[in-house]
Structures are given as structure tokens and as C-alpha cells.
Design an enzyme around this catalytic site. Structure first.
Site, PDB file in Angstrom:
ATOM      1  N   ASP A   1      42.916  39.995  54.239  1.00 36.64           N
ATOM      2  CA  ASP A   1      44.058  39.122  54.068  1.00 36.64           C
ATOM      3  C   ASP A   1      44.919  39.507  53.101  1.00 36.64           C
ATOM      4  O   ASP A   1      44.775  39.853  52.046  1.00 36.64           O
ATOM      5  CB  ASP A   1      42.505  37.915  52.859  1.00 36.64           C
ATOM      6  CG  ASP A   1      43.212  36.875  52.251  1.00 36.64           C
ATOM      7  OD1 ASP A   1      44.161  36.405  52.504  1.00 36.64           O
ATOM      8  OD2 ASP A   1      42.484  35.978  51.790  1.00 36.64           O
TER       9      ASP A   1
ATOM     10  N   LYS B   1      53.142  32.670  47.676  1.00 35.45           N
ATOM     11  CA  LYS B   1      53.440  33.762  46.697  1.00 35.45           C
ATOM     12  C   LYS B   1      54.942  34.501  47.017  1.00 35.45           C
ATOM     13  O   LYS B   1      55.044  34.882  45.947  1.00 35.45           O
ATOM     14  CB  LYS B   1      52.209  34.265  46.634  1.00 35.45           C
ATOM     15  CG  LYS B   1      50.351  33.840  46.571  1.00 35.45           C
ATOM     16  CD  LYS B   1      49.660  34.823  46.517  1.00 35.45           C
ATOM     17  CE  LYS B   1      47.820  33.523  46.883  1.00 35.45           C
ATOM     18  NZ  LYS B   1      48.013  32.488  44.524  1.00 35.45           N
TER      19      LYS B   1
ATOM     20  N   TRP C   1      37.531  35.466  46.724  1.00 32.15           N
ATOM     21  CA  TRP C   1      38.092  35.564  48.089  1.00 32.15           C
ATOM     22  C   TRP C   1      37.847  36.681  49.005  1.00 32.15           C
ATOM     23  O   TRP C   1      37.044  35.344  49.942  1.00 32.15           O
ATOM     24  CB  TRP C   1      39.559  35.198  48.072  1.00 32.15           C
ATOM     25  CG  TRP C   1      40.004  34.398  46.923  1.00 32.15           C
ATOM     26  CD1 TRP C   1      41.427  35.067  45.832  1.00 32.15           C
ATOM     27  CD2 TRP C   1      40.259  33.057  46.774  1.00 32.15           C
ATOM     28  NE1 TRP C   1      41.783  34.231  45.301  1.00 32.15           N
ATOM     29  CE2 TRP C   1      40.934  32.630  45.666  1.00 32.15           C
ATOM     30  CE3 TRP C   1      40.234  31.572  47.541  1.00 32.15           C
ATOM     31  CZ2 TRP C   1      41.536  31.429  45.273  1.00 32.15           C
ATOM     32  CZ3 TRP C   1      39.869  30.281  46.919  1.00 32.15           C
ATOM     33  CH2 TRP C   1      40.516  30.041  45.912  1.00 32.15           C
TER      34      TRP C   1
END
Length: 356
Positions: A168, A192, A101
Site C-alpha cells: 500500500d 496525496k 491502515w
């Protein structure tokens, strides 16, 4: 049937959130309409959005310079929206590469300015967090990915830097206490730890915006979203509602401080079994182990499929590791009950004894 859900995302939600949401699908707040039907510019939804944003501000203990947005597009859109809003064409941003990511974020940032990859753990298949790096003093910002779902690594200590910090936090947002005011911008897909798939939270300092000279498309300019209160276009109503309910639940658990204690217990239980069970071993440097995504393998890979089938029989789902790492990955997000980890540990013990 009770299922022990270790999926990496979308992930397990608290039962009380599911119960309240199921009622709202039929009749939201006595309106005679489903939450899926209400107008996004009505007082009914404005109250939801206001509560969600206020809860985030409270749980993150943010100062007044921050604005909280709920946006479309996932964290993947933030990979480009961050540099588009913050990085000048001839400017430099520093990134630390700790997995897939962050690597994608680096790729997008290169379209808007220069990128200095200050450190990377790619050569070791991202099995640790880099400890030695130097940030260019003229960097517009430093970007980190605080938790890496695929590889099971996590920044246990946020790096100290003199340049603005961007993060992030998609897979560990509000799973532990942090000084969120150390950051200039934080973004996280909510699916999540704080809701269901469909929306992304952005907490951004207003003082950091409006400094680039490029023309930014209307829908990608944070300032326009701030001016319109996250309603520049139709917001993801249901996803924001689920996030609000989840944040209510999180506050009832004692906020980040309360849930951190539970998450520490869950992770300690599973890592203890991995370290002491001769059939399994971890894949990550111990000092960088994630409390959210526990990655491990078998020394006898030929037994992996058999173990996965055994777990499925025991109603343990979602533990198959990512294809780039293999083995197993158990995601221990906020809403996963401690007893689900106990069930997984017992399954590992039983299977190991059976194969001894």
C-alpha cells in the site's frame, strides 16, 4: 490569498494542474463539453486514460508483466480485493503491522485465508518500523504499508523477501525512487501525491492472477478490469483526468528522481527545526522518519491550540495531528512548494521566541 496547505489528504495540487482542470470544466479539448460531461467510452476520454496509464508505466519503469488499473473504492477496497484475488482459503499471507491502515488490511485479509502478522510496532504506538521479523516461506505474499500518514513513519529500505511483495503506497507513491519491479502488486489512493480523491491506482503482475480457486465477484476480479482496460464499469473520469495532469507535472519535475531531491530538502528543513527548537520534538524514531508526514509535539501541550490559531492566522492550514497521536502533522507531498515549509519553519521559530 496564498494558503500553505499541509493537509494529509486530499492534499495540495500543482497550480498548473488546477488551472488546466478549471479550463477543462468549461470546455474540454475544444469539444464544447465539460470534462464532467464527456462519455467515458469516447476517444476523448480514452486518450486521457491511455496517457495516465502510460505515464505511470514510464515513471515507475514497470516491466511488461505489469498491468495498470484505475479503480473505484479507495485503498480501503484494496484491503479486501488483494487477498480475494491472491490468497487461497487455506493459504497464508504475511503482514507487517505499522499503523491503522495496515491493521485494517490485516482485518480484511483474515476473511480470505490465514494471516501471519510477522511484526508489529503497535505496542509503542507505531513510532517506528519493525526491524526484526521472519516471513513464513510458504506465505503467498508479504504486505507492507510503505508510509504511515498518522504516525509519520516510512520504510526507508524496502524489505528483502523471497515471497511476492504487496504494498500500500497511498501516501508516498512516486515521491522517491524505488525499484517498483520488486513488487507483485502495488496500490495507492491517488489523492496525496498523484491526483485528486476519487480513484485508486493498482499496478499488478498479470502472472500472479488466476491462481485462487474461489469464485470472485465480477467487479472485484482484477482480470476482468484488465480485460476491459479499466472500463469494466464507468470509471471516475474527472479523478483520472486530474491524475493524468499531475503525472504530466511530475514528469516535468524529473520524475521520481527529481521530486525525491525536492522532498528530501523539504523534510530536512522541517526536521532540522523540530530537532533544534526547544519548544517542539519529534515523535518518531529518527531512522524511520517519513519525508511525507512529519509528526511532532510540544513539551508544553497547553500551547498547542494557541500555536494552531497562530498558524491559521499565517495561512498555514492542515497541521493538526491525528487524534491518536496528538500534536502536529505537516504533510509534505509532492506538490507542496518548498516555500510553504519555509513559512511553517519561520512560524515555529517566531512562536518559540515569543514563548521563551
Amino acid at each position: 490569498m496564498k494558503v500553505h496547505n499541509f493537509n494529509a489528504g486530499p492534499s495540495v495540487l500543482p497550480n498548473e494542474v488546477l488551472y488546466k482542470a478549471s479550463k477543462a470544466l468549461i470546455d474540454f479539448e475544444g469539444s464544447g463539453m465539460s470534462i464532467l460531461e464527456i462519455g467515458h467510452r469516447t476517444p476523448l476520454f480514452q486518450a486521457v486514460l491511455d496517457e495516465a496509464r502510460n505515464l505511470l508505466r514510464e515513471l515507475m519503469q514497470l516491466d511488461d508483466d505489469f498491468e495498470i488499473l484505475y479503480l473505484h473504492g479507495g485503498a480501503t477496497t484494496q484491503f479486501l480485493q488483494v487477498p480475494m484475488n491472491l490468497l487461497e482459503n487455506d493459504g497464508t499471507a504475511s503482514y507487517i503491522d505499522t499503523g491503522v491502515w495496515s491493521n485494517k488490511a490485516i482485518k480484511e485479509a483474515k476473511q480470505f485465508g490465514f494471516v501471519d502478522v510477522a511484526a508489529s510496532s503497535k505496542e509503542s504506538n507505531y513510532n517506528h518500523i519493525p526491524k526484526q521479523f521472519t516471513i513464513q516461506p510458504k506465505s503467498t505474499y508479504l504486505h507492507i504499508t510503505t508510509n504511515n500518514t498518522i504516525y509519520g513513519t516510512q520504510w526507508q529500505k524496502i524489505p528483502e523477501t523471497d515471497v511476492p511483495l504487496v504494498a500500500d503506497m497511498s501516501s508516498d507513491i512516486l515521491s522517491r525512487q524505488l525499484d517498483f519491479n520488486k513488487f507483485t502488486l502495488i496500490y495507492a489512493g491517488v489523492q496525496k501525491n498523484m491526483g485528486a480523491a476519487g480513484t485508486t491506482m493498482v499496478a499488478v503482475r498479470k502472472s500472479a492472477l488466476g491462481k485462487v480457486t474461489r469464485k470472485i465477484p465480477t467487479i472485484l476480479d482484477y482480470r476482468n478490469h484488465i480485460e476491459n482496460g479499466s472500463m469494466l464499469n464507468t470509471p471516475p473520469v474527472f479523478a483520472i483526468y486530474i491524475s493524468m495532469l499531475t503525472l504530466r507535472w511530475l514528469k516535468d519535475q524529473g520524475g521520481a528522481a527529481g521530486i525525491e531531491k525536492i522532498n528530501e530538502k523539504k523534510a530536512a528543513l522541517l526536521y532540522n527545526e523540530i530537532d533544534n527548537n526547544p519548544l517542539f520534538r519529534g515523535t518518531v524514531a529518527k531512522e524511520d522518519r517519513s519525508r511525507m508526514n512529519v509528526c511532532y509535539i510540544m513539551d508544553k501541550p497547553e500551547l498547542e491550540e494557541e500555536f494552531l490559531k497562530f498558524c491559521k492566522k499565517e495561512d498555514i492550514i492542515g497541521i493538526k495531528g491525528h487524534r491518536s497521536v496528538g500534536g502536529f502533522r505537516a504533510s509534505l507531498y509532492n506538490a507542496l512548494p518548498y516555500d510553504s515549509v519555509e513559512v511553517l519553519v519561520e512560524a515555529m521559530k517566531y512562536f518559540s521566541l515569543k514563548k521563551a
